[in-house]
Design a protein around this motif. Structure first.
Motif, PDB file in Angstrom:
ATOM      1  N   GLU A 216       0.832  -1.200   0.000  1.00  0.00           N
ATOM      2  CA  GLU A 216       0.000   0.000   0.000  1.00  0.00           C
ATOM      3  C   GLU A 216       0.876   1.264   0.000  1.00  0.00           C
ATOM      4  O   GLU A 216       2.039   1.222   0.396  1.00  0.00           O
ATOM      5  CB  GLU A 216      -0.890   0.022   1.239  1.00  0.00           C
ATOM      6  CG  GLU A 216      -1.839  -1.163   1.350  1.00  0.00           C
ATOM      7  CD  GLU A 216      -2.884  -1.168   0.240  1.00  0.00           C
ATOM      8  OE1 GLU A 216      -3.307  -0.067  -0.161  1.00  0.00           O
ATOM      9  OE2 GLU A 216      -3.247  -2.267  -0.213  1.00  0.00           O
ATOM     10  N   PRO A 217       0.331   2.391  -0.439  1.00  0.00           N
ATOM     11  CA  PRO A 217       1.079   3.640  -0.292  1.00  0.00           C
ATOM     12  C   PRO A 217       1.374   3.898   1.188  1.00  0.00           C
ATOM     13  O   PRO A 217       0.600   3.501   2.056  1.00  0.00           O
ATOM     14  CB  PRO A 217       0.128   4.701  -0.857  1.00  0.00           C
ATOM     15  CG  PRO A 217      -0.822   3.941  -1.730  1.00  0.00           C
ATOM     16  CD  PRO A 217      -0.974   2.590  -1.100  1.00  0.00           C
TER      17      PRO A 217
ATOM     18  N   VAL B 154       8.470   6.587   1.270  1.00  0.00           N
ATOM     19  CA  VAL B 154       8.411   5.239   0.683  1.00  0.00           C
ATOM     20  C   VAL B 154       9.418   4.311   1.339  1.00  0.00           C
ATOM     21  O   VAL B 154       9.291   3.083   1.236  1.00  0.00           O
ATOM     22  CB  VAL B 154       8.642   5.291  -0.836  1.00  0.00           C
ATOM     23  CG1 VAL B 154       7.520   6.048  -1.527  1.00  0.00           C
ATOM     24  CG2 VAL B 154       9.997   5.924  -1.173  1.00  0.00           C
TER      25      VAL B 154
END
Length: 339
Positions: free
Chosen positions: A303-304, A311
Motif C-alpha cells: 500500500e502507499p 516510501v
C-alpha cells in the motif's frame, strides 16, 4: 539445516530514509515556541536529520545559552506524528530511572493558522547508528539495552502503558489473516521476497495463529527497535529513541525483533540464548512471534505509505519481513522459495 537461497531484497540505508523541512522553513510561531520549550532562543540550527520515515522536522539546535538540544515538530498532514509526539512526551518522564532512553527537556503545542503543531525538545545524544552492518560489539551492547528495557519495574510499566503487544498480533488481526491469504494464493507474495516452501508455509500460518498467546507478558516492550532508533555512544552504551508505541509483553520481544536484521548481517543470534530476557523462553513462542511479525510487516507493504511518511517505510517493511521469514525458516528447518 536447509541451505537458504540468497536474498533478493535490497538493503536499506537507515541514514537516508527521510526528507525533512529545515528549521528555517518552519512557521515563525513554531520556531519561537521551540525556543520557549528549550528555555532559550535558538541561535543556530543544524541540517535536519535524514533518518526515520516521516517528513516531520527533526534536528539539532544550538541555543543562545550555549546548550545543544534535539527538537521535533509536526503539524498539518502528519496525524501519526502528532500522536507519536504526545505519547513520547507522556512516556519519557516515567522512564527517567533508565539509562537508555533519550531525556525530555520539554514539550509544547502551538496553533498556526488554526492548525495545531506539537513540539518536543530532547537532550542531544552524540552517537552513531548500529547495523551498517551489525558488529558483534554493537550487538552485545544492544542485548544489554534490551535487558534494561525489559527489567523496568512493574510499577513504572503500569504508569507507562497497559496495552498488550498481543493485541497487535492477535488471531483476528491482520498478521495471521495476511499470512493465511498469502498461503492459499488469495494475494501474491511481494516481488523478491524469500518465502517458506511446501509445509513451511502451512506451519508459518499455524505459528502465527499462536502468537497472541505466545506474546502475553508484563514486561515493557519498546516495539519499534530498529537501527535508526538506536544510538551507540563513544563508551559503547546504546541509547534508544522514539518511545511512541510501547507495549507490555514477554521480556524477550525487543531483542528477538532485532534478530532478523542481525542474522542477515552475519551475527550468530544463537549466542544470545544466555541473555536474562530469554531465560525460560520457549522456542515455539519465539517462532510464533517471528511468524506473526512477518505477517504484521507484510499486511500493508504493497500500500502507499501513510500520509507524511516516506516510501522508505515500505522498503524497511519488505526487508525486515524477508529477513524474518528467512530466520524463522532456518530455525524450523524449512526449505524456501525465491520470490
Amino acid at each position: 539445516m536447509p541451505r537458504l537461497p540468497p536474498s533478493q531484497v535490497p538493503e536499506v540505508d537507515y541514514l537516508v530514509t527521510s526528507v525533512r523541512p529545515t528549521f528555517g522553513a518552519l512557521p515563525d510561531a513554531v520556531r519561537a515556541e521551540l525556543g520557549a520549550v528549550a528555555r532559550s532562543p535558538v541561535a543556530r540550527a543544524a541540517a535536519p536529520v535524514t533518518s526515520g520515515f516521516s517528513g516531520a522536522y527533526a534536528g539539532r539546535l544550538l541555543l543562545e545559552d550555549g546548550r545543544e538540544v534535539f527538537a521535533k515538530a509536526g503539524g498539518a498532514g502528519l496525524p501519526h506524528v502528532l500522536e507519536a509526539l504526545a505519547q513520547e512526551a507522556a512516556i519519557l518522564p516515567q522512564l527517567s530511572a533508565l539509562r537508555c532512553p533519550t531525556r525530555l527537556v520539554g514539550a509544547g503545542e502551538v496553533l498556526v493558522d488554526g492548525v495545531r503543531w506539537r513540539l518536543l525538545v530532547l537532550d542531544v545524544v552524540h552517537g552513531r547508528q548500529p547495523g551498517g552492518p551489525w558488529t558483534q560489539a554493537d550487538a552485545d551492547a544492544t542485548v544489554r539495552t534490551c535487558v534494561e528495557i525489559a527489567s523496568t519495574p512493574a510499577e513504572v510499566v503500569e504508569r507507562v502503558t497497559s496495552t498488550p503487544l498481543a493485541l497487535d498480533l492477535a488471531l483476528e488481526g491482520g498478521a495471521h489473516a495476511t499470512l493465511a491469504d498469502l498461503a492459499v494464493g488469495g494475494r501474491a507474495w511481494p516481488s523478491g521476497i524469500t518465502r517458506p516452501a511446501g509445509h513451511g508455509t502451512r506451519e508459518l500460518v499455524e505459528l502465527a495463529a499462536r502468537a497472541e498467546r505466545a506474546c502475553r507478558g508484563e514486561a515493557l516492550v519498546h516495539w519499534d527497535i530498529r537501527p535508526d532508533n538506536l544510538l551507540v555512544e563513544s563508551d559503547g552504551t546504546v541509547r534508544v529513541c522514539d518511545w511512541n508505541w510501547v507495549r507490555v509483553g514477554p521480556p524477550w520481544v525487543d531483542l528477538v525483533s532485532l534478530w532478523p536484521r542481525m542474522a542477515r548481517q552475519g551475527i550468530d543470534v544463537r549466542a544470545h540464548r544466555s541473555a536474562p530476557v530469554l531465560q525460560g523462553a520457549r522456542d515455539d513462542d519465539i517462532d510464533a512471534f517471528l511468524a506473526a511479525l512477518a505477517g504484521f510487516l507484510l499486511e500493508d507493504v504493497d500500500e502507499p505509505p501513510p500520509p507524511g511518511c516516506t516510501v522508505s517505510l515500505r522498503k524497511h517493511q519488505l526487508l525486515l519481513a524477508d529477513a524474518t521469514l528467512r530466520l524463522v525458516s532456518e530455525r524450523r528447518g524449512w526449505s524456501m522459495l525465491r520470490g
